[in-house]
Scaffold this motif. Structure first.
Motif, mmCIF file in Angstrom:
data_model
loop_
_atom_site.group_PDB
_atom_site.id
_atom_site.type_symbol
_atom_site.label_atom_id
_atom_site.label_comp_id
_atom_site.label_asym_id
_atom_site.label_seq_id
_atom_site.Cartn_x
_atom_site.Cartn_y
_atom_site.Cartn_z
ATOM 1 N N HIS A 24 67.829 49.658 41.028
ATOM 2 C CA HIS A 24 67.352 50.688 41.959
ATOM 3 C C HIS A 24 66.265 50.176 42.895
ATOM 4 O O HIS A 24 65.907 50.857 43.860
ATOM 5 C CB HIS A 24 66.781 51.883 41.179
ATOM 6 N N THR A 26 63.989 48.292 45.649
ATOM 7 C CA THR A 26 64.159 47.863 47.037
ATOM 8 C C THR A 26 63.353 46.581 47.253
ATOM 9 O O THR A 26 62.677 46.096 46.345
ATOM 10 C CB THR A 26 63.636 48.948 48.000
ATOM 11 N N ARG A 56 55.928 64.634 40.219
ATOM 12 C CA ARG A 56 57.049 64.923 39.316
ATOM 13 C C ARG A 56 56.530 65.483 38.009
ATOM 14 O O ARG A 56 55.422 65.176 37.593
ATOM 15 C CB ARG A 56 57.845 63.654 39.024
ATOM 16 N N SER A 68 65.361 55.349 38.014
ATOM 17 C CA SER A 68 65.213 55.641 39.436
ATOM 18 C C SER A 68 63.757 55.947 39.786
ATOM 19 O O SER A 68 63.226 55.443 40.783
ATOM 20 C CB SER A 68 66.115 56.814 39.809
ATOM 21 N N LEU A 69 63.111 56.771 38.967
ATOM 22 C CA LEU A 69 61.713 57.124 39.213
ATOM 23 C C LEU A 69 60.805 55.900 39.121
ATOM 24 O O LEU A 69 59.932 55.699 39.971
ATOM 25 C CB LEU A 69 61.262 58.197 38.218
ATOM 26 N N ALA A 71 61.552 52.784 39.651
ATOM 27 C CA ALA A 71 61.771 51.938 40.829
ATOM 28 C C ALA A 71 61.103 52.551 42.058
ATOM 29 O O ALA A 71 60.510 51.841 42.876
ATOM 30 C CB ALA A 71 63.268 51.755 41.074
ATOM 31 N N GLU A 72 61.187 53.868 42.177
ATOM 32 C CA GLU A 72 60.623 54.576 43.326
ATOM 33 C C GLU A 72 59.097 54.456 43.384
ATOM 34 O O GLU A 72 58.530 54.233 44.452
ATOM 35 C CB GLU A 72 61.020 56.053 43.241
ATOM 36 N N ILE A 73 58.425 54.591 42.248
ATOM 37 C CA ILE A 73 56.958 54.546 42.270
ATOM 38 C C ILE A 73 56.413 53.117 42.209
ATOM 39 O O ILE A 73 55.225 52.915 42.414
ATOM 40 C CB ILE A 73 56.326 55.406 41.143
ATOM 41 N N THR A 75 56.411 50.635 44.201
ATOM 42 C CA THR A 75 56.338 50.021 45.529
ATOM 43 C C THR A 75 54.898 50.149 46.008
ATOM 44 O O THR A 75 54.190 51.078 45.617
ATOM 45 C CB THR A 75 57.278 50.705 46.542
ATOM 46 N N SER A 78 53.575 53.455 47.196
ATOM 47 C CA SER A 78 53.324 54.535 46.243
ATOM 48 C C SER A 78 51.925 54.391 45.656
ATOM 49 O O SER A 78 51.566 53.314 45.171
ATOM 50 C CB SER A 78 54.340 54.504 45.104
ATOM 51 N N HIS A 81 51.850 52.947 41.804
ATOM 52 C CA HIS A 81 52.510 51.699 41.418
ATOM 53 C C HIS A 81 51.713 50.841 40.448
ATOM 54 O O HIS A 81 52.281 50.036 39.720
ATOM 55 C CB HIS A 81 52.857 50.862 42.656
#
Length: 161
Positions: A24, A26, A56, A68-69, A71-73, A75, A78, A81
Motif C-alpha cells: 500500500h 507510496t 480515525r 492501509s492505515l 501505509a497512509e500515516i 508518510t 502525516s 508518521h
C-alpha cells in the motif's frame, strides 16, 4: 491468518502485515515502527501527540484496513508518521499511534560497534523487544526492508513456529 485458536502471535503474521503495508506504500513512505504488546503496564512509552486528534477511531483490527492505515500515516506529510504504533498481540488490533519508546539502556547489552551504524528506531525496536510485555517489535524501512525482533534478536522473514 491470525492464529486465534492458539492465541499466540507468530512472526510470519507480522512479516505478512509488513508486506501488506509495503504493497500500500507510496513513494512518500517514511518507514514504520510497530510494538506488539500484551500489556501496557510496563511499556516505557509516551504519546508524541494528542491521540484524540487522530482522525480515525481506534482500535483497528481488520487486517486490510490496518495495513492501509499504517501505509497512509507512514508518510512525512502525516503528523502521525513518527514513533511506534502499538498493536495488541492478542487481538492484532492497532490501539495507539505515534508513541515514543524509551527502553532502558541496559536492555541493549552490547552496542552495535561491530557493524555499520543503525538508526535510533532500529536500536529502540531491538531493545524494546526485550521488555516483558512486548511479544515482538517490527520495522519497515522507507525502502521497504522488514525487520522483526523478539527478545532482543532479529528474526528472519522465513521463521516459522
Amino acid at each position: 491468518m491470525y492464529s486465534a485458536h492458539m492465541n499466540e502471535l507468530r512472526p510470519d503474521e507480522i512479516f505478512d502485515l509488513l508486506g501488506q503495508v509495503q504493497s500500500h506504500a507510496t513513494r512518500a513512505f517514511s518507514g514504520l515502527g510497530l510494538i506488539f504488546y500484551s500489556s501496557l503496564d510496563d511499556l516505557p512509552i509516551v504519546a508524541l501527540g494528542d491521540q484524540s486528534l487522530f482522525p480515525r477511531t481506534l482500535p483497528v483490527a481488520n487486517r486490510q484496513a490496518l495495513a492501509s492505515l499504517l501505509a497512509e500515516i507512514s508518510t512525512f506529510s502525516s503528523p502521525w508518521h513518527d514513533g511506534f504504533h502499538l498493536i495488541d498481540a492478542n487481538s492484532f488490533a492497532l490501539t495507539h499511534i505515534s508513541q515514543f519508546l524509551s527502553p532502558p539502556l541496559d536492555s541493549l547489552g552490547r552496542s552495535n560497534s561491530q557493524g555499520l551504524p543503525v538508526g535510533a528506531r532500529h536500536m529502540a525496536a531491538m531493545a524494546g523487544s526485550r521488555i516483558a510485555s512486548v511479544s515482538y517489535t517490527a520495522l519497515l524501512s522507507n525502502k521497504g526492508v522488514p525487520a522483526v525482533f523478539q527478545r532482543g534478536r532479529s528474526l528472519d522473514g522465513e521463521v516459522q513456529t
